[in-house]
Structure formats: C-alpha cells, structure tokens
Design a protein around this motif. Structure first.
Motif, PDB file in Angstrom:
ATOM      1  N   LEU A 198       0.880  -1.204  -0.110  1.00 30.02           N
ATOM      2  CA  LEU A 198      -0.005   0.006   0.061  1.00 30.02           C
ATOM      3  C   LEU A 198       0.750   1.179  -0.174  1.00 30.02           C
ATOM      4  CD1 LEU A 198      -3.283   0.676   2.240  1.00 30.02           C
ATOM      5  CD2 LEU A 198      -1.387   2.384   2.191  1.00 30.02           C
ATOM      6  N   MET A 199       0.684   2.149  -0.811  1.00 34.15           N
ATOM      7  CA  MET A 199       1.426   3.668  -0.852  1.00 34.15           C
ATOM      8  C   MET A 199       0.678   4.616  -0.973  1.00 34.15           C
ATOM      9  SD  MET A 199       3.959   5.008  -3.953  1.00 34.15           S
ATOM     10  CE  MET A 199       2.718   5.292  -4.928  1.00 34.15           C
ATOM     11  N   ILE A 200       0.881   5.506  -0.254  1.00 32.79           N
ATOM     12  CA  ILE A 200       0.184   6.727  -0.042  1.00 32.79           C
ATOM     13  C   ILE A 200       1.045   7.875  -0.387  1.00 32.79           C
ATOM     14  CG2 ILE A 200      -0.741   8.353   1.598  1.00 32.79           C
ATOM     15  CD1 ILE A 200      -2.541   6.472   3.016  1.00 32.79           C
ATOM     16  N   THR A 201       0.451   8.805  -1.427  1.00 30.73           N
ATOM     17  CA  THR A 201       1.312  10.131  -1.743  1.00 30.73           C
ATOM     18  C   THR A 201       0.327  11.236  -1.182  1.00 30.73           C
ATOM     19  OG1 THR A 201       2.208   9.284  -3.356  1.00 30.73           O
ATOM     20  CG2 THR A 201       2.135  11.382  -3.523  1.00 30.73           C
ATOM     21  N   CYS A 202       0.610  12.101  -0.394  1.00 30.99           N
ATOM     22  CA  CYS A 202      -0.297  13.198   0.242  1.00 30.99           C
ATOM     23  C   CYS A 202       0.412  14.529   0.278  1.00 30.99           C
ATOM     24  CB  CYS A 202      -0.729  12.764   1.510  1.00 30.99           C
ATOM     25  SG  CYS A 202       0.433  12.682   2.763  1.00 30.99           S
ATOM     26  N   MET A 203      -0.499  15.572   0.443  1.00 28.33           N
ATOM     27  CA  MET A 203       0.157  17.102   0.637  1.00 28.33           C
ATOM     28  C   MET A 203       0.016  17.116   2.316  1.00 28.33           C
ATOM     29  SD  MET A 203      -0.831  19.315  -2.584  1.00 28.33           S
ATOM     30  CE  MET A 203      -2.546  18.655  -2.779  1.00 28.33           C
ATOM     31  N   PRO A 204       0.801  16.772   3.249  1.00 30.59           N
ATOM     32  CA  PRO A 204       0.528  16.795   4.808  1.00 30.59           C
ATOM     33  C   PRO A 204       0.020  18.040   5.119  1.00 30.59           C
ATOM     34  CG  PRO A 204       2.708  15.883   4.288  1.00 30.59           C
ATOM     35  CD  PRO A 204       2.114  16.419   2.919  1.00 30.59           C
ATOM     36  N   SER A 205       0.307  19.115   4.778  1.00 28.41           N
ATOM     37  CA  SER A 205      -0.388  20.410   5.169  1.00 28.41           C
ATOM     38  C   SER A 205      -1.543  20.725   4.827  1.00 28.41           C
ATOM     39  CB  SER A 205       0.578  21.758   4.976  1.00 28.41           C
ATOM     40  OG  SER A 205       1.771  21.590   5.443  1.00 28.41           O
ATOM     41  N   ARG A 206      -2.169  20.124   3.915  1.00 27.10           N
ATOM     42  CA  ARG A 206      -3.607  20.459   3.370  1.00 27.10           C
ATOM     43  C   ARG A 206      -4.295  19.102   3.633  1.00 27.10           C
ATOM     44  NH1 ARG A 206      -4.238  24.307  -0.579  1.00 27.10           N
ATOM     45  NH2 ARG A 206      -5.576  22.926  -1.663  1.00 27.10           N
ATOM     46  N   TYR A 207      -3.691  18.094   4.323  1.00 25.48           N
ATOM     47  CA  TYR A 207      -4.437  16.931   4.801  1.00 25.48           C
ATOM     48  C   TYR A 207      -5.112  16.258   3.304  1.00 25.48           C
ATOM     49  CZ  TYR A 207      -3.799  18.727   9.404  1.00 25.48           C
ATOM     50  OH  TYR A 207      -2.970  19.326  10.565  1.00 25.48           O
ATOM     51  N   GLU A 208      -4.430  16.247   2.374  1.00 28.06           N
ATOM     52  CA  GLU A 208      -4.931  15.957   1.055  1.00 28.06           C
ATOM     53  C   GLU A 208      -4.159  14.890   0.367  1.00 28.06           C
ATOM     54  OE1 GLU A 208      -5.817  18.760  -1.735  1.00 28.06           O
ATOM     55  OE2 GLU A 208      -6.720  20.242  -0.598  1.00 28.06           O
ATOM     56  N   ILE A 209      -4.842  13.567  -0.052  1.00 27.56           N
ATOM     57  CA  ILE A 209      -4.125  12.531  -0.498  1.00 27.56           C
ATOM     58  C   ILE A 209      -4.044  12.523  -1.990  1.00 27.56           C
ATOM     59  CG2 ILE A 209      -4.280  10.111  -0.843  1.00 27.56           C
ATOM     60  CD1 ILE A 209      -5.352   9.727   1.839  1.00 27.56           C
ATOM     61  N   GLN A 211      -2.563  10.425  -4.088  1.00 23.88           N
ATOM     62  CA  GLN A 211      -2.466   9.029  -4.725  1.00 23.88           C
ATOM     63  C   GLN A 211      -2.707   7.889  -3.678  1.00 23.88           C
ATOM     64  OE1 GLN A 211      -0.324   7.140  -8.641  1.00 23.88           O
ATOM     65  NE2 GLN A 211       1.032   8.192  -7.207  1.00 23.88           N
ATOM     66  N   LEU A 212      -3.654   6.968  -4.085  1.00 25.92           N
ATOM     67  CA  LEU A 212      -3.524   5.776  -3.075  1.00 25.92           C
ATOM     68  C   LEU A 212      -3.668   4.749  -3.864  1.00 25.92           C
ATOM     69  CD1 LEU A 212      -4.082   4.218  -0.432  1.00 25.92           C
ATOM     70  CD2 LEU A 212      -6.368   4.873  -0.776  1.00 25.92           C
ATOM     71  N   THR A 213      -2.524   3.620  -3.611  1.00 23.32           N
ATOM     72  CA  THR A 213      -2.481   2.471  -4.573  1.00 23.32           C
ATOM     73  C   THR A 213      -2.142   1.277  -3.584  1.00 23.32           C
ATOM     74  OG1 THR A 213       0.007   2.779  -4.992  1.00 23.32           O
ATOM     75  CG2 THR A 213      -1.504   3.525  -6.802  1.00 23.32           C
ATOM     76  N   PHE A 214      -2.816   0.165  -3.838  1.00 23.33           N
ATOM     77  CA  PHE A 214      -2.440  -0.907  -2.955  1.00 23.33           C
ATOM     78  C   PHE A 214      -2.500  -2.357  -4.237  1.00 23.33           C
ATOM     79  CE2 PHE A 214      -6.802  -0.082  -2.374  1.00 23.33           C
ATOM     80  CZ  PHE A 214      -7.529  -1.201  -2.356  1.00 23.33           C
ATOM     81  N   THR A 220     -10.258  -4.584   5.584  1.00 24.52           N
ATOM     82  CA  THR A 220     -10.542  -3.194   5.716  1.00 24.52           C
ATOM     83  C   THR A 220      -9.888  -2.821   6.955  1.00 24.52           C
ATOM     84  OG1 THR A 220     -12.787  -3.437   4.962  1.00 24.52           O
ATOM     85  CG2 THR A 220     -12.243  -1.455   6.348  1.00 24.52           C
ATOM     86  N   PRO A 221      -9.676  -3.390   8.090  1.00 25.12           N
ATOM     87  CA  PRO A 221      -8.723  -3.133   9.357  1.00 25.12           C
ATOM     88  C   PRO A 221      -7.243  -2.795   8.970  1.00 25.12           C
ATOM     89  CG  PRO A 221     -10.363  -4.620  10.080  1.00 25.12           C
ATOM     90  CD  PRO A 221     -10.350  -4.753   8.378  1.00 25.12           C
ATOM     91  N   LYS A 222      -6.891  -3.848   8.040  1.00 28.34           N
ATOM     92  CA  LYS A 222      -5.409  -3.614   7.441  1.00 28.34           C
ATOM     93  C   LYS A 222      -5.455  -2.357   6.487  1.00 28.34           C
ATOM     94  CE  LYS A 222      -3.105  -7.031   9.059  1.00 28.34           C
ATOM     95  NZ  LYS A 222      -1.784  -6.888  10.101  1.00 28.34           N
ATOM     96  N   ILE A 223      -6.332  -2.014   5.694  1.00 28.44           N
ATOM     97  CA  ILE A 223      -6.008  -0.867   5.087  1.00 28.44           C
ATOM     98  C   ILE A 223      -6.009   0.316   5.880  1.00 28.44           C
ATOM     99  CG2 ILE A 223      -7.175   0.723   3.362  1.00 28.44           C
ATOM    100  CD1 ILE A 223      -8.404  -1.773   1.956  1.00 28.44           C
ATOM    101  N   ASP A 224      -6.923   0.258   6.805  1.00 27.93           N
ATOM    102  CA  ASP A 224      -6.873   1.550   7.874  1.00 27.93           C
ATOM    103  C   ASP A 224      -5.786   1.745   8.674  1.00 27.93           C
ATOM    104  OD1 ASP A 224      -9.530   1.878   7.119  1.00 27.93           O
ATOM    105  OD2 ASP A 224     -10.449   0.951   8.565  1.00 27.93           O
ATOM    106  N   GLU A 225      -5.279   0.633   9.016  1.00 27.87           N
ATOM    107  CA  GLU A 225      -3.758   0.605   9.769  1.00 27.87           C
ATOM    108  C   GLU A 225      -2.841   1.094   8.795  1.00 27.87           C
ATOM    109  OE1 GLU A 225      -0.884  -2.298  12.124  1.00 27.87           O
ATOM    110  OE2 GLU A 225      -2.579  -3.192  11.388  1.00 27.87           O
ATOM    111  N   GLY A 226      -2.714   0.521   7.638  1.00 23.04           N
ATOM    112  CA  GLY A 226      -2.017   0.875   6.897  1.00 23.04           C
ATOM    113  C   GLY A 226      -1.857   2.316   6.169  1.00 23.04           C
TER     114      GLY A 226
END
Length: 254
Positions: A198-209, A211-214, A220-226
């Motif tokens: 699972l990979m997340i790309t985000c703009m941290p200051s804006r709390y915006e993702i 890109q999300l790929t997995f 569902t719990p594993k996705i939330d944890e990851g």
C-alpha cells in the motif's frame, strides 16, 4: 538533519501511538533484514541543488535507495501551437544499468512515470505557467526498496528548489504486508516476499491524498492501519523536506 553532507540522516518513523501489536512471522525471532522495527522508517537524507544545469534538483538517500531528480523549466512547450491557459507537466522515471543487482536492467519505467505524474500534478499550480512546460526527470541510481515513494518525495523537493509554485510539498510512504504484519518503508528483500503493498502520496499541510495504490488482498482493518501508518510518516517526512529547503535558503543568503 537534512541537506548537509556531513549531517546524520533524519528519521520520520510514525508515532508509537499508531502502532499495533506486532505478530512474528516466519519464525518466532524474525526481524527485518536491516534490524528496524516493523513500524520504523529508514533514515532519510535530502540535498537540493544536486544538478547545476537544471532549474532545480534534489538528491535523496533512504538506506540503499538513492535517487536524483532534475527539473527543467518552465520553458516553451513543444505544443505551443495548441493554446492552453495552464502549464504542462512532463515526467520520466528511469533506472541506471547498475541500479539493481541484475546488471543491464536500467530502463524507463512507464508505470512509475505515470504514477509520478499523477502524484505531482494535483500539487502544482499549473495556472502559474500557462503555455509552458515543466519537465521532471527522475533517475534511480540504486534500487534498495520503496523506490517510487522516494522518487515522488525527491521530485517534489526538486520542484520546490526550481521555484515551481505548489499548493504543498508532496510526501510518499509505502507499507508491505508480510503475513499478519505491516512493515513500513520496505526494503528490496521485503518487497520481493510481500503479500501485498500500500502506498500513499499526500500533501500533509492540506491533509489531502494525491494518490493511493495497493496490491494484493487487504482487509478493511489492515487498509485503515496501513493508511494511518503512511499518513503519519508522510507528515514527519514533509518536515524533513521543509528543513532541507530552509537550510538551502539559509546557505544561499550567506
């Protein structure tokens, strides 16, 4: 410490509060090949201004993963005859022939190129350079695992070094699923034996993702944890990237 060659690389591991109970895999005393904890990231080192001929550039080193990114432009678009009130972003990701243990594997990676473009496009203010193009060239000098997340983060820093207007820096982190465990910022050996990623790309200051790929099968719990692990690590990685830019700006004023 980011940005200076003699400084120790900074860490960006997620907060202990997001860690879950660890379950051993393969054998009772299994540990990661490089000795890190399951939720511990590799030390991160960044340096801007790595390529003098480019408008902006950055070098990133995360363990054995070494990336250099050059940015050129904004410059007149080759498709200037087609009017556009926004700028164009071109990306390319390639590997050196000596990047991986298998010699002669260096080549362009079209999939990584497309994912880099997608990750960056939403963060760049394209309206700030109409009818022109910004080219981003990422070169993987050594492939040590988590190559794409490092490429994306390094490219974002190179864009900032080039003075390209952005909504925020872009940080990227991935996790691998190994049996019942999630390991963050996986190295090459871990990626080769993972059940999913699972990979997340985000703009941290804006709390915006951006890109999300997995890959693989995820509950569902594993996705939330990851996702939580990646988001927390991205926020800390972005602080290291900003520190690098501040140090570079301070050095240029001296």
């Amino acid at each position: 410490m980011a940005g200076k060659g003699g400084s120790a690389p900074a860490t960006y591991s997620p907060s202990p509060t997001v860690q879950k109970k660890k379950t051993s895999i393969f054998q009772e005393d299994w540990v990661r090949p490089d000795g890190r904890g399951f939720h511990q990231c590799r030390p991160a080192f960044f340096r801007t201004g790595a390529v003098n001929a480019a408008s902006g550039s950055a070098y990133a080193e995360f363990g054995n993963t070494k990336i250099i990114v050059s940015v050129f432009g904004p410059r007149e678009s080759k498709k200037a005859m087609m009017y556009s009130d926004i700028g164009r972003l071109n990306c390319n990701v390639s590997y050196t022939t000596f990047a991986s243990p298998v010699r002669g594997q260096g080549s362009d990676h079209k999939e990584y190129t497309a994912m880099l473009h997608k990750a960056l496009e939403g963060a760049i203010i394209l309206e700030s350079f109409p009818k022109t193009t910004v080219d981003v060239f990422a070169l993987v000098l050594e492939s040590g695992g988590s190559d794409l997340p490092v490429v994306i983060s390094c490219a974002s820093l190179a864009l900032a070094d080039a003075g390209i207007m952005m909504y925020d820096l872009v940080a990227s982190v991935s996790v691998s699923c190994l049996s019942k465990n999630l390991v963050i910022d996986p190295i090459f050996e871990e990626e080769n034996s993972q059940d999913g990623s699972l990979m997340i790309t985000c703009m941290p200051s804006r709390y915006e993702i951006t890109q999300l790929t997995f890959t693989g099968e995820w509950s569902t719990p594993k996705i939330d944890e990851g996702m939580q692990l990646c988001l927390d690590a991205c926020a800390k990685l972005a602080k290291i990237m900003r520190s690098c830019l501040k140090e570079a700006a301070s050095d240029s004023q001296e």
